[in-house]
Design a protein around this motif. Structure first.
Motif, PDB file in Angstrom:
ATOM      1  N   ILE A 294      42.012  39.856  52.996  1.00  0.00           N
ATOM      2  CA  ILE A 294      41.303  41.012  53.535  1.00  0.00           C
ATOM      3  C   ILE A 294      40.676  40.644  54.876  1.00  0.00           C
ATOM      4  CG2 ILE A 294      39.385  42.614  53.174  1.00  0.00           C
ATOM      5  CD1 ILE A 294      39.920  42.406  50.174  1.00  0.00           C
ATOM      6  N   SER A 295      40.960  41.448  55.886  1.00  0.00           N
ATOM      7  CA  SER A 295      40.369  41.181  57.204  1.00  0.00           C
ATOM      8  C   SER A 295      39.031  41.879  57.363  1.00  0.00           C
ATOM      9  CB  SER A 295      41.322  41.595  58.323  1.00  0.00           C
ATOM     10  OG  SER A 295      41.558  42.988  58.292  1.00  0.00           O
ATOM     11  N   SER A 296      38.908  43.095  56.788  1.00  0.00           N
ATOM     12  CA  SER A 296      37.636  43.814  56.873  1.00  0.00           C
ATOM     13  C   SER A 296      37.571  44.886  55.799  1.00  0.00           C
ATOM     14  CB  SER A 296      37.437  44.432  58.259  1.00  0.00           C
ATOM     15  OG  SER A 296      38.419  45.419  58.503  1.00  0.00           O
ATOM     16  N   CYS A 297      36.370  45.430  55.639  1.00  0.00           N
ATOM     17  CA  CYS A 297      36.139  46.455  54.633  1.00  0.00           C
ATOM     18  C   CYS A 297      35.085  47.408  55.160  1.00  0.00           C
ATOM     19  CB  CYS A 297      35.661  45.798  53.338  1.00  0.00           C
ATOM     20  SG  CYS A 297      35.193  46.957  52.039  1.00  0.00           S
ATOM     21  N   ALA A 298      35.283  48.688  54.906  1.00  0.00           N
ATOM     22  CA  ALA A 298      34.298  49.698  55.287  1.00  0.00           C
ATOM     23  C   ALA A 298      34.035  50.589  54.080  1.00  0.00           C
ATOM     24  CB  ALA A 298      34.817  50.531  56.452  1.00  0.00           C
TER      25      ALA A 298
ATOM     26  N   TYR B  17      37.232  51.100  51.969  1.00  0.00           N
ATOM     27  CA  TYR B  17      38.491  51.060  52.683  1.00  0.00           C
ATOM     28  C   TYR B  17      38.714  49.610  53.078  1.00  0.00           C
ATOM     29  CZ  TYR B  17      38.180  56.080  52.723  1.00  0.00           C
ATOM     30  OH  TYR B  17      38.099  57.384  52.329  1.00  0.00           O
ATOM     31  N   VAL B  18      39.766  49.027  52.551  1.00  0.00           N
ATOM     32  CA  VAL B  18      40.062  47.616  52.760  1.00  0.00           C
ATOM     33  C   VAL B  18      41.231  47.508  53.730  1.00  0.00           C
ATOM     34  CG1 VAL B  18      40.885  45.524  51.615  1.00  0.00           C
ATOM     35  CG2 VAL B  18      39.207  46.980  50.472  1.00  0.00           C
ATOM     36  N   TYR B  19      41.097  46.623  54.695  1.00  0.00           N
ATOM     37  CA  TYR B  19      42.133  46.368  55.680  1.00  0.00           C
ATOM     38  C   TYR B  19      42.625  44.942  55.483  1.00  0.00           C
ATOM     39  CZ  TYR B  19      40.032  50.568  57.452  1.00  0.00           C
ATOM     40  OH  TYR B  19      39.534  51.848  57.539  1.00  0.00           O
TER      41      TYR B  19
ATOM     42  N   ALA C  22      51.334  45.380  53.484  1.00  0.00           N
ATOM     43  CA  ALA C  22      50.352  46.460  53.333  1.00  0.00           C
ATOM     44  C   ALA C  22      49.375  46.352  54.488  1.00  0.00           C
ATOM     45  CB  ALA C  22      49.611  46.326  52.014  1.00  0.00           C
ATOM     46  N   LYS C  23      48.745  47.480  54.811  1.00  0.00           N
ATOM     47  CA  LYS C  23      47.725  47.471  55.859  1.00  0.00           C
ATOM     48  C   LYS C  23      46.370  47.890  55.319  1.00  0.00           C
ATOM     49  CE  LYS C  23      50.837  48.228  59.707  1.00  0.00           C
ATOM     50  NZ  LYS C  23      51.911  49.161  59.866  1.00  0.00           N
ATOM     51  N   THR C  24      46.381  48.878  54.413  1.00  0.00           N
ATOM     52  CA  THR C  24      45.113  49.409  53.913  1.00  0.00           C
ATOM     53  C   THR C  24      45.156  49.618  52.408  1.00  0.00           C
ATOM     54  OG1 THR C  24      45.806  51.702  54.185  1.00  0.00           O
ATOM     55  CG2 THR C  24      44.687  50.671  56.067  1.00  0.00           C
ATOM     56  N   SER C  25      43.960  49.689  51.844  1.00  0.00           N
ATOM     57  CA  SER C  25      43.802  50.009  50.436  1.00  0.00           C
ATOM     58  C   SER C  25      42.497  50.778  50.291  1.00  0.00           C
ATOM     59  CB  SER C  25      43.755  48.726  49.597  1.00  0.00           C
ATOM     60  OG  SER C  25      43.633  49.010  48.228  1.00  0.00           O
ATOM     61  N   VAL C  26      42.518  51.818  49.493  1.00  0.00           N
ATOM     62  CA  VAL C  26      41.303  52.568  49.187  1.00  0.00           C
ATOM     63  C   VAL C  26      40.962  52.256  47.736  1.00  0.00           C
ATOM     64  CG1 VAL C  26      40.204  54.841  49.079  1.00  0.00           C
ATOM     65  CG2 VAL C  26      41.999  54.388  50.788  1.00  0.00           C
ATOM     66  N   GLU C  27      39.739  51.751  47.515  1.00  0.00           N
ATOM     67  CA  GLU C  27      39.362  51.240  46.196  1.00  0.00           C
ATOM     68  C   GLU C  27      38.046  51.854  45.744  1.00  0.00           C
ATOM     69  OE1 GLU C  27      41.643  47.076  47.291  1.00  0.00           O
ATOM     70  OE2 GLU C  27      39.505  46.990  46.861  1.00  0.00           O
TER      71      GLU C  27
ATOM     72  N   ILE D 230      32.556  43.536  36.762  1.00  0.00           N
ATOM     73  CA  ILE D 230      32.869  44.486  37.827  1.00  0.00           C
ATOM     74  C   ILE D 230      34.288  44.993  37.589  1.00  0.00           C
ATOM     75  CG2 ILE D 230      33.591  42.683  39.454  1.00  0.00           C
ATOM     76  CD1 ILE D 230      32.425  44.510  41.715  1.00  0.00           C
ATOM     77  N   GLN D 231      34.447  46.308  37.684  1.00  0.00           N
ATOM     78  CA  GLN D 231      35.763  46.931  37.550  1.00  0.00           C
ATOM     79  C   GLN D 231      35.995  47.814  38.763  1.00  0.00           C
ATOM     80  OE1 GLN D 231      35.276  49.037  33.806  1.00  0.00           O
ATOM     81  NE2 GLN D 231      36.374  47.431  32.705  1.00  0.00           N
ATOM     82  N   PHE D 232      37.240  47.791  39.248  1.00  0.00           N
ATOM     83  CA  PHE D 232      37.585  48.701  40.319  1.00  0.00           C
ATOM     84  C   PHE D 232      39.022  49.173  40.160  1.00  0.00           C
ATOM     85  CE2 PHE D 232      39.217  44.802  42.148  1.00  0.00           C
ATOM     86  CZ  PHE D 232      40.306  45.199  42.916  1.00  0.00           C
ATOM     87  N   SER D 233      39.322  50.290  40.816  1.00  0.00           N
ATOM     88  CA  SER D 233      40.662  50.863  40.814  1.00  0.00           C
ATOM     89  C   SER D 233      41.104  51.081  42.249  1.00  0.00           C
ATOM     90  CB  SER D 233      40.675  52.230  40.113  1.00  0.00           C
ATOM     91  OG  SER D 233      40.254  52.117  38.783  1.00  0.00           O
ATOM     92  N   ILE D 234      42.391  50.906  42.480  1.00  0.00           N
ATOM     93  CA  ILE D 234      42.961  51.252  43.779  1.00  0.00           C
ATOM     94  C   ILE D 234      43.417  52.700  43.690  1.00  0.00           C
ATOM     95  CG2 ILE D 234      44.799  50.804  45.437  1.00  0.00           C
ATOM     96  CD1 ILE D 234      44.662  47.861  44.672  1.00  0.00           C
ATOM     97  N   VAL D 235      42.879  53.534  44.577  1.00  0.00           N
ATOM     98  CA  VAL D 235      43.153  54.973  44.520  1.00  0.00           C
ATOM     99  C   VAL D 235      43.949  55.485  45.718  1.00  0.00           C
ATOM    100  CG1 VAL D 235      41.178  55.445  43.033  1.00  0.00           C
ATOM    101  CG2 VAL D 235      40.875  55.525  45.519  1.00  0.00           C
ATOM    102  N   GLY D 236      44.314  54.589  46.639  1.00  0.00           N
ATOM    103  CA  GLY D 236      45.099  54.998  47.800  1.00  0.00           C
ATOM    104  C   GLY D 236      45.443  53.810  48.668  1.00  0.00           C
ATOM    105  N   GLY D 237      46.178  54.089  49.729  1.00  0.00           N
ATOM    106  CA  GLY D 237      46.552  53.030  50.662  1.00  0.00           C
ATOM    107  C   GLY D 237      48.057  52.914  50.791  1.00  0.00           C
ATOM    108  N   ASP D 238      48.485  51.991  51.631  1.00  0.00           N
ATOM    109  CA  ASP D 238      49.916  51.780  51.886  1.00  0.00           C
ATOM    110  C   ASP D 238      50.335  50.406  51.362  1.00  0.00           C
ATOM    111  OD1 ASP D 238      48.616  50.205  53.718  1.00  0.00           O
ATOM    112  OD2 ASP D 238      49.981  50.642  55.367  1.00  0.00           O
ATOM    113  N   HIS D 239      50.539  50.323  50.075  1.00  0.00           N
ATOM    114  CA  HIS D 239      50.854  49.049  49.429  1.00  0.00           C
ATOM    115  C   HIS D 239      51.658  49.313  48.169  1.00  0.00           C
ATOM    116  CE1 HIS D 239      47.741  50.344  46.705  1.00  0.00           C
ATOM    117  NE2 HIS D 239      46.955  50.518  47.753  1.00  0.00           N
ATOM    118  N   ARG D 240      51.997  48.234  47.457  1.00  0.00           N
ATOM    119  CA  ARG D 240      52.823  48.345  46.249  1.00  0.00           C
ATOM    120  C   ARG D 240      51.999  48.352  44.961  1.00  0.00           C
ATOM    121  NH1 ARG D 240      58.260  46.526  46.528  1.00  0.00           N
ATOM    122  NH2 ARG D 240      57.889  45.667  44.460  1.00  0.00           N
ATOM    123  N   LEU D 241      50.683  48.368  45.053  1.00  0.00           N
ATOM    124  CA  LEU D 241      49.841  48.253  43.861  1.00  0.00           C
ATOM    125  C   LEU D 241      49.350  49.623  43.397  1.00  0.00           C
ATOM    126  CD1 LEU D 241      47.815  45.048  44.823  1.00  0.00           C
ATOM    127  CD2 LEU D 241      49.870  45.228  43.400  1.00  0.00           C
TER     128      LEU D 241
END
Length: 173
Positions: free
Chosen positions: A56-60, A73-75, A82-87, A99-110
């Motif tokens: 991960i390079s950055s997160c907002a 928003y993970v970059y 992949a470039k981004t992930s929305v979690e 801690i639990q999280f889900s990936i709900v968007g982005g341009d990746h295979r997960l």
């Protein structure tokens, strides 16, 4: 039964994910030679995953969201498929160190990725970190290929967490 196995058995209820036929999942464990409170202080920072996740390079954080339900928003670093992930933060339990999280968007295979990470102190003051997940198997891939890919990322993140927090523990007075 060794101390680490007892710990994993105690945490299994949090790492039981229903897996549909088009999904795969796995559980990964990392022992860290650092106190639980220190490791948790790094892991619980949902808005700062790059503190230990080297891909991960950055997160907002989505403005105005705090706590469970928050979106980040993970970059990713250059060169990944992949470039981004929305979690979304699904659970943050400071008492049980979960801690639990889900990936709900982005341009990746997960797709449909859900993760649970738990911490538990073991004899000697070390910390056992267990991370489990379930994820959709993308079209054109097998469950085995998807788990190999995902396990590689999770294991790298857990080793990085160990490296970061063990160095922090050594540096603290």
């Amino acid at each position: 039964m060794c101390e680490e196995s007892k710990t994993i058995d105690m945490l299994n209820p949090y790492h039981t994910h229903p897996v549909s036929p088009n999904q795969c999942g796995s559980t990964n464990v990392q022992t860290i030679h650092a106190p639980l409170a220190l490791v948790w202080s790094v892991v619980r920072q949902f808005g700062n995953p790059q503190a230990y996740k080297s891909f991960i390079s950055s997160c907002a954080m989505l403005p105005g969201t705090v706590g469970v339900g928050s979106l980040r928003y993970v970059y990713t670093v250059t060169g990944l498929p992949a470039k981004t992930s929305v979690e979304r933060l699904d659970l943050l339990d400071d008492d049980r160190h979960i801690i639990q999280f889900s990936i709900v968007g982005g341009d990746h295979r997960l797709g449909n990725y859900r993760s649970t990470l738990t911490l538990h102190e073991i004899k000697g003051g070390d910390t056992v970190v267990t991370e489990s997940y379930v994820v959709d198997v993308p079209a054109g891939s097998t469950g085995e290929e998807t788990c190999i890919f995902t396990n590689t990322i999770v294991r790298c993140n857990l080793r990085s967490l160990a490296h970061v927090t063990e160095n922090m523990a050594l540096a603290s007075p």
